[in-house]
Enzyme design. Structure first.
Site, mmCIF file in Angstrom:
data_model
loop_
_atom_site.group_PDB
_atom_site.id
_atom_site.type_symbol
_atom_site.label_atom_id
_atom_site.label_comp_id
_atom_site.label_asym_id
_atom_site.label_seq_id
_atom_site.Cartn_x
_atom_site.Cartn_y
_atom_site.Cartn_z
ATOM 1 N N ARG A 109 29.146 -4.103 20.956
ATOM 2 C CA ARG A 109 28.048 -3.427 20.270
ATOM 3 C C ARG A 109 28.229 -1.917 20.246
ATOM 4 O O ARG A 109 28.023 -1.264 19.240
ATOM 5 C CB ARG A 109 26.717 -3.748 20.958
ATOM 6 N N ARG A 151 18.765 4.756 35.370
ATOM 7 C CA ARG A 151 18.585 5.984 34.596
ATOM 8 C C ARG A 151 17.343 5.946 33.711
ATOM 9 O O ARG A 151 17.127 4.996 32.955
ATOM 10 C CB ARG A 151 19.821 6.254 33.732
ATOM 11 N N ASN A 190 18.321 7.348 20.636
ATOM 12 C CA ASN A 190 19.680 7.197 21.164
ATOM 13 C C ASN A 190 20.374 8.548 21.306
ATOM 14 O O ASN A 190 21.037 8.822 22.310
ATOM 15 C CB ASN A 190 20.512 6.308 20.228
ATOM 16 N N HIS A 207 23.111 -3.421 39.728
ATOM 17 C CA HIS A 207 22.814 -3.739 38.338
ATOM 18 C C HIS A 207 22.800 -5.239 38.092
ATOM 19 O O HIS A 207 22.612 -5.693 36.966
ATOM 20 C CB HIS A 207 23.857 -3.052 37.437
ATOM 21 N N ARG A 259 15.079 -2.702 35.842
ATOM 22 C CA ARG A 259 14.024 -2.167 34.974
ATOM 23 C C ARG A 259 12.986 -3.263 34.790
ATOM 24 O O ARG A 259 13.339 -4.401 34.478
ATOM 25 C CB ARG A 259 14.564 -1.759 33.611
ATOM 26 N N TYR A 299 15.834 -7.535 23.248
ATOM 27 C CA TYR A 299 17.232 -7.595 23.669
ATOM 28 C C TYR A 299 17.666 -9.056 23.701
ATOM 29 O O TYR A 299 16.943 -9.903 24.222
ATOM 30 C CB TYR A 299 17.429 -7.043 25.083
#
Length: 726
Positions: A562, A403, A45, A433, A373, A466
């Site tokens: 989050r 990204r 991260n 997105h 993705r 996720y």
């Protein structure tokens, strides 16, 4: 108090989030192997934070200096650097503590000075037969351009070579792309004791074997270093060269972008640090961080559990969705009613199965899908290619600017194009997105559309870690608007008419404002007014100010955020009606969900968009209303479980202290486990209900046409014929 002072810089808020990740590594109640992995997540991260957010702050400083702007960005960078240094110290202390804790569980992460004779002999052979072929030292001469040479985020050993009064330097790349970072050593004495060694330390142990015969030396000393570059790239002349070609060229810029962070072993001699800093052209705005002897901790995400099973989280086997299981095809299942899946608690295979069946179903004519993705070995992509081979018209919208997935998406776009898929890149100025899929199918005399609207990507890998919602529906109100979004992506001059979906940048901001304002109006009229929100990030100033206005009017606001949160809750007269928690646990909380009380007629949405300016104004995002009563109840129950978390929830407050929610006399609730148990019970109840209905149907179809005569005293009652006998 000015509202501008009630807006937390997103960069500092992000560091607060990553501190919550580090807290998981510090938490002794977390299984020890998982604690090691959280160190890796924290490190990964932080790498991305520097490449994206710190790089942006540095650019703002340079622009302000050139144009006589203020020093806001410079002050922010100082705050960032101070916070990072503190987190780095906490990280190093936690790492040392974890190494000792691993040893108490008979897992030893040894270095080159802690090897037995047998292990020394074994490693000498491993170095010669496995590792040596991947090593090629680079001498750091005056002429070498270290900025161009060093690869971003790779781990290097900087070697100090001493011969008499002379000192030279060399670099050795640790080849983690070719070999595992952790090597398990052969067992000795007892099989319970497991020893692991880092690849870095094998090189340190055999460093003389690497240089002997090529250099004369009295001593060799190795120190770990890592460099992070700016991840930005320039997108010019898109119209002239085409987006695909421009993206390919843009990605090459990343290889030589200026460094903005240099991390080194604090044991490295000062003259060596200065030499490398000079070669990297490190400026006063770059972060120079002394650390431990190991860097690139992202590899620790994959730390192997070589010990007992209890040293990592127990598995939560993905649940079957009963609604799908009772039908032969996914289309029959969706036709009966809308279906809401919640990953990773539910199996992701229902989505891959939807596309697999669509690929060969003779009734299916077209498939349209957004890909942002995807997994390295994507069954989604394979099914889309199968569909083309079966004569279907397939349109795939690929976001080339996702990204750090740009190179992968360029590869996928070429493969799909070669297979005959119509590949659409959308608009260079608007990232796409949204998580949409639309399938058109011939049923009788009608063309029927089936849609997927989700909060997460079409990615088999991330769907295991996720949490995300996916709505599968044939509701014509929704499917028609999904089709209009696809049309808008291809033909931006066609503005879709929207009565149901929240689509950025068309109507999302206006709709969110309108729903917040409706709650404000209800509160002022003395009616119940409430807003419930779950997003990854809340940093859009317009929405934050609207929420402050709602709180001031008496609207009760609860949020689960989050990551970044620019809003400051609990300020008297401004945000005292706003309560925010953040949950960090084994799964990454990723869904976006909004509930507006709306005077009792609740509006419930799932969305691909965070409440960030980029998501509301500069991307194509889709929020979807959930209409089915059972699915609405399911979302509300899952949120309530999370708001009642007494184990992994932290309070977001104005000091950003990251304190855990106080449990008091309440029972211990770990929301991710409780969500799993709730969904498991729900699926069991649906299955039991279905089985009961089947039994009743079966009984009614096998019952006799006429009533059976009552048995006389002493006689056995007449038996109903079984289905087999009937």
């Amino acid at each position: 108090m000015s509202l501008d002072k009630l807006f937390v810089e997103k960069e500092l808020s992000w560091l607060s989030f990553n501190e919550r990740v580090l807290q998981e590594a510090m938490d002794k109640s977390v299984p020890i192997v998982e604690r090691v992995r959280f160190l890796g997540i924290f490190s990964n991260n932080l790498d991305e934070f520097f490449k994206v957010r710190v790089a942006d702050v540095k650019r703002r400083i340079i622009i302000n200096q050139a144009h006589g702007g203020d020093d806001t960005a410079k002050h922010l960078l100082i705050k960032i650097q101070n916070k990072v240094l503190k987190l780095q110290q906490d990280f190093d202390n936690t790492y040392k503590e974890i190494i000792l804790a691993l040893a108490r569980h008979n897992i030893f992460l040894v270095n080159e000075n802690q090897l037995s004779d047998n292990h020394q002999a074994w490693l000498k052979n491993y170095f010669k037969t496995k590792l040596l072929r991947h090593l090629a030292p680079i001498e750091l001469t005056k002429s070498i351009d270290l900025v161009k040479f060093l690869k971003d985020e790779y781990t290097y050993l900087a070697i100090e070579i001493r011969k008499g009064e002379d000192t030279t330097y060399s670099l050795v790349e640790v080849p983690t792309n070719d070999l595992p970072r952790f090597i398990q050593l052969p067992s000795e004495q007892t099989k319970r004791k497991k020893s692991l060694i880092l690849l870095d330390n094998i090189i340190r142990f055999c460093i003389e074997d690497l240089f002997r015969g090529f250099y004369e030396f009295d001593s060799l000393h190795a120190y770990s270093i890592k460099m992070t570059r700016d991840a930005e790239y320039n997108m010019q002349n898109v119209a002239e060269h085409g987006l695909l070609e421009q993206m390919s060229e843009g990605l090459k810029q990343r290889l030589t972008n200026e460094p903005l962070r240099f991390v080194y072993d604090r044991e490295m001699p000062l003259h060596m640090v200065d030499f490398i800093k000079d070669k990297l052209h490190i400026s006063s705005y770059d972060s120079i961080i002394p650390g431990g002897r190991y860097h690139n901790f992202k590899d620790f995400i994959g730390f192997p559990n070589v010990g007992r099973a209890y040293l990592e989280n127990p598995k939560l086997p993905a649940l079957s969705c009963h609604q799908f299981e009772k039908f032969d095809t996914v289309f029959e299942a969706i036709s009966e009613r809308d279906i809401l899946l919640y990953y990773p608690y539910h199996k992701f295979r229902y989505v891959t199965e939807l596309l697999r069946q669509a690929a060969f179903d003779p009734k299916v004519s077209t498939i349209k899908i957004n890909l942002y993705r995807v997994a390295n070995k994507s069954r989604i992509v394979s099914s889309l290619i199968d569909a083309v081979n079966n004569g279907k018209k397939v349109t795939v919208v690929i976001e080339l600017q996702a990204r750090f997935d740009e190179a992968a998406n360029i590869k996928w776009s070429k493969r799909l194009t070669q297979a005959g898929v119509k590949v659409v890149f959308g608009l260079p100025t608007l990232k796409i997105h949204s998580k949409l899929c639309l399938i058109t199918r011939r049923e009788g005399d009608e063309w029927v559309k089936y849609a997927h609207l989700g909060t997460g990507n079409f990615n088999e890998k991330t769907a295991q870690i996720y949490t995300d919602f996916a709505l599968l529906t044939k509701n014509t109100d929704l499917t028609q608007e999904v089709e209009s979004v696809f049309d808008f992506i291809e033909y931006p001059y066609r503005r879709p008419k929207l009565n149901h979906l929240l689509v950025s940048p068309i109507n999302a901001r206006r709709s969110i404002y309108r729903m917040i304002d409706a709650e404000i109006a209800n509160a002022k009229q003395g009616k119940k007014a409430a807003i419930t929100v779950k997003v990854n990030n809340l940093v859009d100033k317009g929405i934050v100010n609207r929420l402050y206005a709602a709180s001031s009017a008496g609207v009760k606001i609860r949020m689960i955020i989050r990551g970044m949160c620019a809003l400051v809750p609990g300020v008297e007269g401004i945000s005292e009606n706003i309560k925010i928690v953040s949950i960090v646990d084994r799964f990454l909380e990723h869904p976006r969900t909004f509930i507006f009380h709306n005077n009792g007629d609740e509006k419930i949405y799932i969305s691909s968009a965070d409440w960030m300016t980029r998501n509301i104004d500069n991307r194509i995002e889709v929020g979807c209303p959930v209409y089915h009563p059972e699915l609405r109840a399911m979302i509300k129950q899952l949120l309530e479980i999370q708001f009642n978390d007494t184990t992994k929830a932290r309070v977001i407050d104005k000091e950003q202290k990251n304190e855990y929610v106080q449990r008091g006399n309440r029972r211990k609730i770990r929301s991710q486990v409780s969500c799993y148990e709730y969904l498991k019970k729900r699926e069991q109840q649906l299955l039991a209900k279905y089985q009961k209905e089947q039994e009743q149907t079966q009984a009614s179809t096998t019952a006799p046409d006429e009533p059976q005569p009552k048995a006389q005293q002493g006689e056995e009652p007449a038996k109903k014929p079984t289905p087999e006998k009937a």
